[in-house]
Design an enzyme around this catalytic site. Structure first.
Site, PDB file in Angstrom:
ATOM      1  N   HIS A   6    -132.235  60.430  98.751  1.00  0.00           N
ATOM      2  CA  HIS A   6    -133.060  61.557  99.185  1.00  0.00           C
ATOM      3  C   HIS A   6    -132.198  62.789  99.467  1.00  0.00           C
ATOM      4  O   HIS A   6    -131.317  62.734 100.327  1.00  0.00           O
ATOM      5  CB  HIS A   6    -133.811  61.125 100.451  1.00  0.00           C
ATOM      6  CG  HIS A   6    -134.707  62.161 101.026  1.00  0.00           C
ATOM      7  ND1 HIS A   6    -134.552  62.665 102.294  1.00  0.00           N
ATOM      8  CD2 HIS A   6    -135.782  62.796 100.504  1.00  0.00           C
ATOM      9  CE1 HIS A   6    -135.493  63.542 102.538  1.00  0.00           C
ATOM     10  NE2 HIS A   6    -136.257  63.651 101.471  1.00  0.00           N
ATOM     11  N   ARG A   7    -132.407  63.858  98.726  1.00  0.00           N
ATOM     12  CA  ARG A   7    -131.567  65.079  98.783  1.00  0.00           C
ATOM     13  C   ARG A   7    -130.109  64.728  98.458  1.00  0.00           C
ATOM     14  O   ARG A   7    -129.173  65.245  99.077  1.00  0.00           O
ATOM     15  CB  ARG A   7    -131.669  65.763 100.151  1.00  0.00           C
ATOM     16  CG  ARG A   7    -133.091  65.983 100.659  1.00  0.00           C
ATOM     17  CD  ARG A   7    -133.140  66.662 102.014  1.00  0.00           C
ATOM     18  NE  ARG A   7    -134.474  66.571 102.606  1.00  0.00           N
ATOM     19  CZ  ARG A   7    -134.790  66.936 103.847  1.00  0.00           C
ATOM     20  NH1 ARG A   7    -133.868  67.458 104.625  1.00  0.00           N
ATOM     21  NH2 ARG A   7    -136.024  66.792 104.300  1.00  0.00           N
ATOM     22  N   GLU A  33    -133.436  62.273  94.448  1.00  0.00           N
ATOM     23  CA  GLU A  33    -134.466  63.295  94.692  1.00  0.00           C
ATOM     24  C   GLU A  33    -133.790  64.559  95.184  1.00  0.00           C
ATOM     25  O   GLU A  33    -132.799  64.489  95.928  1.00  0.00           O
ATOM     26  CB  GLU A  33    -135.448  62.773  95.754  1.00  0.00           C
ATOM     27  CG  GLU A  33    -136.626  63.674  96.025  1.00  0.00           C
ATOM     28  CD  GLU A  33    -136.494  64.608  97.228  1.00  0.00           C
ATOM     29  OE1 GLU A  33    -137.459  65.323  97.501  1.00  0.00           O
ATOM     30  OE2 GLU A  33    -135.413  64.651  97.876  1.00  0.00           O
ATOM     31  N   ASP A  35    -134.713  69.149  95.936  1.00  0.00           N
ATOM     32  CA  ASP A  35    -135.743  70.163  96.163  1.00  0.00           C
ATOM     33  C   ASP A  35    -135.335  71.482  95.508  1.00  0.00           C
ATOM     34  O   ASP A  35    -134.181  71.897  95.644  1.00  0.00           O
ATOM     35  CB  ASP A  35    -135.897  70.390  97.671  1.00  0.00           C
ATOM     36  CG  ASP A  35    -136.040  69.083  98.430  1.00  0.00           C
ATOM     37  OD1 ASP A  35    -137.088  68.455  98.322  1.00  0.00           O
ATOM     38  OD2 ASP A  35    -135.061  68.687  99.121  1.00  0.00           O
ATOM     39  N   HIS A  48    -133.405  72.394 100.525  1.00  0.00           N
ATOM     40  CA  HIS A  48    -134.676  71.893 101.071  1.00  0.00           C
ATOM     41  C   HIS A  48    -135.527  72.989 101.706  1.00  0.00           C
ATOM     42  O   HIS A  48    -136.709  73.120 101.406  1.00  0.00           O
ATOM     43  CB  HIS A  48    -134.431  70.784 102.100  1.00  0.00           C
ATOM     44  CG  HIS A  48    -135.709  70.273 102.678  1.00  0.00           C
ATOM     45  ND1 HIS A  48    -136.279  70.798 103.822  1.00  0.00           N
ATOM     46  CD2 HIS A  48    -136.557  69.313 102.242  1.00  0.00           C
ATOM     47  CE1 HIS A  48    -137.415  70.173 104.071  1.00  0.00           C
ATOM     48  NE2 HIS A  48    -137.610  69.266 103.131  1.00  0.00           N
ATOM     49  N   GLU A 108    -138.337  68.012  93.122  1.00  0.00           N
ATOM     50  CA  GLU A 108    -139.466  68.429  93.964  1.00  0.00           C
ATOM     51  C   GLU A 108    -139.593  69.948  93.934  1.00  0.00           C
ATOM     52  O   GLU A 108    -138.654  70.662  94.304  1.00  0.00           O
ATOM     53  CB  GLU A 108    -139.288  67.927  95.405  1.00  0.00           C
ATOM     54  CG  GLU A 108    -140.506  68.298  96.243  1.00  0.00           C
ATOM     55  CD  GLU A 108    -140.390  67.961  97.720  1.00  0.00           C
ATOM     56  OE1 GLU A 108    -139.569  67.104  98.107  1.00  0.00           O
ATOM     57  OE2 GLU A 108    -141.153  68.588  98.479  1.00  0.00           O
ATOM     58  N   LYS A 110    -140.691  73.149  95.490  1.00  0.00           N
ATOM     59  CA  LYS A 110    -140.979  73.563  96.874  1.00  0.00           C
ATOM     60  C   LYS A 110    -141.799  74.853  96.906  1.00  0.00           C
ATOM     61  O   LYS A 110    -141.437  75.800  97.612  1.00  0.00           O
ATOM     62  CB  LYS A 110    -139.668  73.742  97.637  1.00  0.00           C
ATOM     63  CG  LYS A 110    -139.053  72.416  98.099  1.00  0.00           C
ATOM     64  CD  LYS A 110    -139.826  71.809  99.245  1.00  0.00           C
ATOM     65  CE  LYS A 110    -139.131  70.584  99.835  1.00  0.00           C
ATOM     66  NZ  LYS A 110    -140.053  69.790 100.662  1.00  0.00           N
ATOM     67  N   ASP A 228    -131.991  58.425 102.923  1.00  0.00           N
ATOM     68  CA  ASP A 228    -130.783  59.246 103.113  1.00  0.00           C
ATOM     69  C   ASP A 228    -129.518  58.387 103.030  1.00  0.00           C
ATOM     70  O   ASP A 228    -128.417  58.924 102.935  1.00  0.00           O
ATOM     71  CB  ASP A 228    -130.821  59.923 104.490  1.00  0.00           C
ATOM     72  CG  ASP A 228    -132.030  60.839 104.663  1.00  0.00           C
ATOM     73  OD1 ASP A 228    -132.534  61.364 103.661  1.00  0.00           O
ATOM     74  OD2 ASP A 228    -132.467  61.023 105.817  1.00  0.00           O
TER      75      ASP A 228
END
Ligand code: G3P
Ligand code: MG
Length: 241
Positions: A6-7, A33, A35, A48, A108, A110, A228
């Site tokens: 995640h990120r 993943e 953003d 993010h 993703e 945003k 994470d």
């Protein structure tokens, strides 16, 4: 159950930086993943928040700065002095990290706070240029954006992001249309989602950093989790519960 960083590997490295993505690229996990926002001069950048305040030594909105202005800030030191000098990455730079890997790439969009006119078109364009069509899923809390993606490129996988407890979620997701549901962790345990999991729907859940929750989600048949701490969760899931 698949694992997505995640990120990037954001529990051990500064989120959404090349360092975090290189760490994720090193791991034998399913995916990653990140953003995407749009700069003042129309460049796709990976971060993010709408502002750079939390994750850099600067301040201000991404949409109000050019890429050159954003590149002047340090996006690593807030996390640890070890990462001083990490700059905001462009989408292209992040995709290059995974050019030689097999990771599934969750981009993703945003655009749920600021609409970022033309962002979906640019993202679809870069995916086509780099021939990553079969390796991506485009997700958003802005369900209009993923409807737009389906109109631009029906073959690309899309996912609707949800924070809410849902009623008849499959009807809604088919109406967008989107291919997958990306759910805030606790709502994935609700009865309406148990019904979804009895179908062949793709359900991914964020953000799961504790092994006991990862095991519960694996047991109920969730397709994937975003975490994470991908290396730790990967190792822990391999161990017998
Ligand atoms: O895409 C899953 C997750 O990243 C959505 O929430 O706020 O971490 O982007 P957020
Ligand atoms: Mg995200």
């Amino acid at each position: 159950m698949n694992i997505y960083a995640h990120r990037g590997s954001s529990g051990t490295h500064p989120e959404n930086t090349i360092a975090a993505f290189q760490e994720a690229a090193r791991l034998p996990i399913h995916g990653v993943e990140f953003d995407v926002h749009l700069t003042k001069d129309g460049k796709l950048v990976v971060i993010h928040d709408e502002t750079i305040d939390r994750t850099s030594n600067g301040t201000g909105y991404v949409k109000d700065m050019t890429l050159a202005q954003l590149k002047a800030f340090d996006f690593g030191s807030w996390f640890s002095p070890d990462f001083r000098g990490q700059s905001i990455p462009t989408l292209h730079e992040v995709l290059q990290v995974f050019a030689e890997t097999t990771h599934h790439l969750n981009i993703e969009l945003k655009s749920d706070i600021f609409p970022y006119e033309g962002m979906a078109e640019k993202v679809v364009g870069i995916i086509g240029e780099l021939e990553l069509d079969a390796r991506v899923v485009l997700s958003s809390f802005d369900h209009g954006a993923i409807r737009n993606v389906k109109q631009l490129a029906p073959h690309l996988e899309t996912a609707a992001l949800f924070m809410e407890v849902l009623v008849d979620p499959l009807d809604y997701v088919r109406a967008i249309p989107a291919d997958a549901l990306h759910l805030f962790f606790p709502s994935a345990l609700r009865p309406s989602i148990r019904q979804v999991l009895e179908t062949d729907a793709i359900v991914r859940t964020f953000t799961v950093n504790e092994i006991q929750y990862a095991r519960v989600l694996q047991d109920i048949g969730v397709t994937a989790i975003f975490t994470d701490f991908p290396e730790k969760i990967m190792m822990d899931l391999k161990e017998k519960s």
